[in-house]
Design a protein around this motif. Structure first.
Motif, PDB file in Angstrom:
ATOM      1  N   TYR A   5      13.510 -39.120 -10.007  1.00 16.52           N
ATOM      2  CA  TYR A   5      12.700 -39.686  -8.616  1.00 16.52           C
ATOM      3  C   TYR A   5      13.575 -40.518  -7.830  1.00 16.52           C
ATOM      4  O   TYR A   5      14.658 -41.397  -8.398  1.00 16.52           O
ATOM      5  N   CYS A   7      15.259 -43.650  -6.318  1.00 13.82           N
ATOM      6  CA  CYS A   7      15.102 -45.049  -6.524  1.00 13.82           C
ATOM      7  C   CYS A   7      14.707 -45.944  -5.286  1.00 13.82           C
ATOM      8  O   CYS A   7      14.786 -45.484  -4.160  1.00 13.82           O
ATOM      9  N   TYR A 349      12.154 -47.632 -13.606  1.00  9.88           N
ATOM     10  CA  TYR A 349      13.063 -46.261 -13.366  1.00  9.88           C
ATOM     11  C   TYR A 349      13.762 -46.155 -14.634  1.00  9.88           C
ATOM     12  O   TYR A 349      14.128 -44.753 -14.797  1.00  9.88           O
ATOM     13  N   ASP A 361       6.534 -40.650 -11.019  1.00  6.98           N
ATOM     14  CA  ASP A 361       7.417 -41.551 -10.212  1.00  6.98           C
ATOM     15  C   ASP A 361       6.463 -43.014 -10.365  1.00  6.98           C
ATOM     16  O   ASP A 361       5.575 -43.082 -10.331  1.00  6.98           O
ATOM     17  N   TYR A 392       8.278 -53.458  -9.637  1.00 11.67           N
ATOM     18  CA  TYR A 392       9.167 -52.236  -9.209  1.00 11.67           C
ATOM     19  C   TYR A 392       9.216 -51.991  -7.911  1.00 11.67           C
ATOM     20  O   TYR A 392       9.825 -51.344  -7.295  1.00 11.67           O
ATOM     21  N   ARG A 442      15.840 -54.347 -10.843  1.00 12.63           N
ATOM     22  CA  ARG A 442      15.853 -52.877 -10.905  1.00 12.63           C
ATOM     23  C   ARG A 442      15.163 -52.066 -11.775  1.00 12.63           C
ATOM     24  O   ARG A 442      15.346 -50.976 -12.047  1.00 12.63           O
TER      25      ARG A 442
END
Ligand SMILES: Cc1cc2nc3c(=O)[nH]c(=O)nc-3n(C[C@H](O)[C@H](O)[C@H](O)COP(=O)(O)O)c2cc1C
Length: 484
Positions: A5, A7, A349, A361, A392, A442
């Motif tokens: 996916y 980022c 992620y 995703d 996210y 992240r």
């Protein structure tokens, strides 16, 4: 196999972000210009039904550190985290972190407890948070600080970090298999539940005595409160009908109201749920298939038993109406459970060590949080509603936070993981400062991996304080060994 996916950091413009959402077929509202100062939608106060004012629209979600003492007192790590909550500038501190009402309900041997013996240290923890807030923002009259009360139910590990000592309300064949729990494990009796209700009420009294503004009667993430809501097959007065499955909550709320007049009450609950997910041969999460003799999946509150891949909000809405009738003033919407379908609760992620690669995703997960929150918010009139799952969004968190509040989709934007890496983010947004990209969460999931491996939680990749701890090397070693 690592999923690919894109980022969020690579979606460098609003147009790239929106094109990606279009490809995914989901909607996330977005304000191109984030306002600051008094005109910001996020700076608007919110007045609870009792008249109490909360100064802005940011909430800090409860974030545990697995770092209390064996006796249930905070340590220097806990104190630092709570001071950071105060520093954040958010005016609603939702519960601080899960705090067990008695020893057998701890999710780990280092979880905080609210007992007679811990009252003093818990009081000073709250005061430290408030003092930090006062030092930076002067006013604390519009700061609302709660304590999240919990019993961890089937996820209790009160004595040994690796040893489950489950307290269950019904047998769940899938979770029993995944967690290696014997199908002979006794189910809590009605008398044991009645006894436990007393512990919640006494815990609330203690919280009020040491100055907390509200208590959260936690009903989320697969812990005991949440399990009541899905006790469809349990016989007796705490299972079966909606009325029976909500009896635990009702008895606690009425008990707290009579013993603790003036204490506000909140409920954080998982508004939808799904069957557990497990890694497939490519390490991607897949939903387990289970049907009872009637062809239904009977264990998901807010789930569709005929089509367990879907959710259904009829009971969730009934639950909200019940909360309103009971005089609960605040609700916090979360989804599912970080134990058995983590990608839904905490879109990320990178998966945690005990997890799987996300089957969707993570932006789809964020969009689901927002859509469900919006739908539920439209059904209430007197409840302050907090949404979850925003971390996210990363660089775009301020744009989306402003949009959801401005459009009246939710009352408060709750921040979890982003608070560990970048506690001051709400204050930066409210003051119109450019975000420090190096501190934006992240979603590395080290904050979950560490405690899953018996270490204290924190943001090892981005928070200098945790980067320097010996545990940081240990987390890196664990992650390397998982890749091999
Ligand atoms: C390390 C860690 C600790 C957490 N502790 C709690 C907790 O004590 N109580 C709770 O209700 N949720 C807890 N959560 C869930 C968060 O409050 C939040 O719902 C979740 O992280 C998703 O929000 P986010 O996208 O802003 O991180 C925890 C999450 C993490 C990662």
């Amino acid at each position: 196999m690592k999923t690919n996916y894109p980022c969020v950091a690579s979606l460098r413009t609003q147009s790239l972000f929106e094109t990606e959402l279009e490809k995914l077929g989901v909607e996330i509202p977005f304000d191109a210009q984030v306002l600051s100062g008094a005109e910001s939608p996020l700076a608007q106060p919110f007045i609870l039904s009792s008249g109490r004012k909360i100064g802005n629209r940011f909430a800090i979600q409860p974030m545990e550190g697995w770092d209390g003492t064996r006796e249930g007192n905070p340590t220097e790590y806990t104190i630092r985290r709570w001071k950071n909550f105060g520093r954040s500038g958010a005016k609603l501190i939702w519960g601080g972190e899960a705090c067990a009402v008695r020893p057998d309900g701890r999710a780990n041997p280092n979880q905080l407890m609210i007992l007679d013996e811990t009252m003093q240290s818990m009081e000073s923890l709250r005061k430290d948070l408030v003092a930090e807030h006062r030092a930076l923002y002067s006013n604390t009259d519009d700061l609302l600080v709660g304590l999240q009360l919990t019993h961890s139910g089937r996820f209790s590990r009160p004595n040994i970090k690796t040893k489950l000592e489950p307290k269950i309300l019904y047998h769940h064949p899938l979770l029993e298999k995944i967690y290696n729990v014997s199908s002979d494990t006794p189910v809590m009796t009605d008398a044991e539940i009645e006894d436990l209700i007393g512990y919640y009420i006494r815990a609330a009294k203690r919280a009020q005595t040491i100055g907390f503004d509200f208590v959260d009667i936690k009903h989320c993430h697969g812990y005991l409160g949440h399990e009541f809501l899905s006790s469809f097959n349990r016989p007796g007065k705490y299972g079966g009908s909606f009325e029976n499955r909500t009896r635990f909550l009702r008895e606690i709320v009425t008990g707290v109201q009579s013993e603790c007049p003036g204490l506000h009450i909140g409920v954080r609950f998982s508004v939808i749920d799904f069957p557990p997910f497990r890694p497939d041969e490519n390490n991607i999460g897949r939903m387990l298939d289970y049907r009872d003799e009637n062809g239904r999946y009977p264990f998901a509150f807010g789930g569709d038993p005929e089509h367990p891949e879907n959710y259904k909000l009829d009971e969730t809405i009934a639950f909200l109406k019940l909360l309103e009738e009971l005089g609960v003033e605040l609700v916090n919407f979360s989804v599912a459970s970080p134990y058995y379908n983590h990608h839904l609760t905490r879109p990320a992620y990178f998966p945690p060590s005990d997890g799987y690669e996300a089957p969707e995703d993570p932006l789809v997960g964020v969009a689901r949080h927002i859509a469900v929150g919006n739908e539920l918010h439209s059904h209430v009139t007197r409840l302050a509603c907090v949404g979850s799952g925003y971390s996210y969004l990363q660089d775009y968190l301020p744009n989306v936070a402003q949009a959801v509040v401005r459009e009246g989709m939710i009352d408060f934007v709750g921040l979890g993981r982003s608070t560990l890496s970048y506690p001051e983010l709400p204050a930066e947004v409210l003051n119109g400062r450019v975000l420090d990209r190096k501190r934006i969460c992240r979603s590395f999931s080290d904050c979950t991996t560490a405690p899953r491996k018996g270490l204290i939680s924190g943001c090892y990749p981005l928070d200098d304080f945790y980067k320097r701890l010996p545990e940081a090397e240990e987390v890196k070693r664990i992650k390397r060994s998982l890749k091999q």
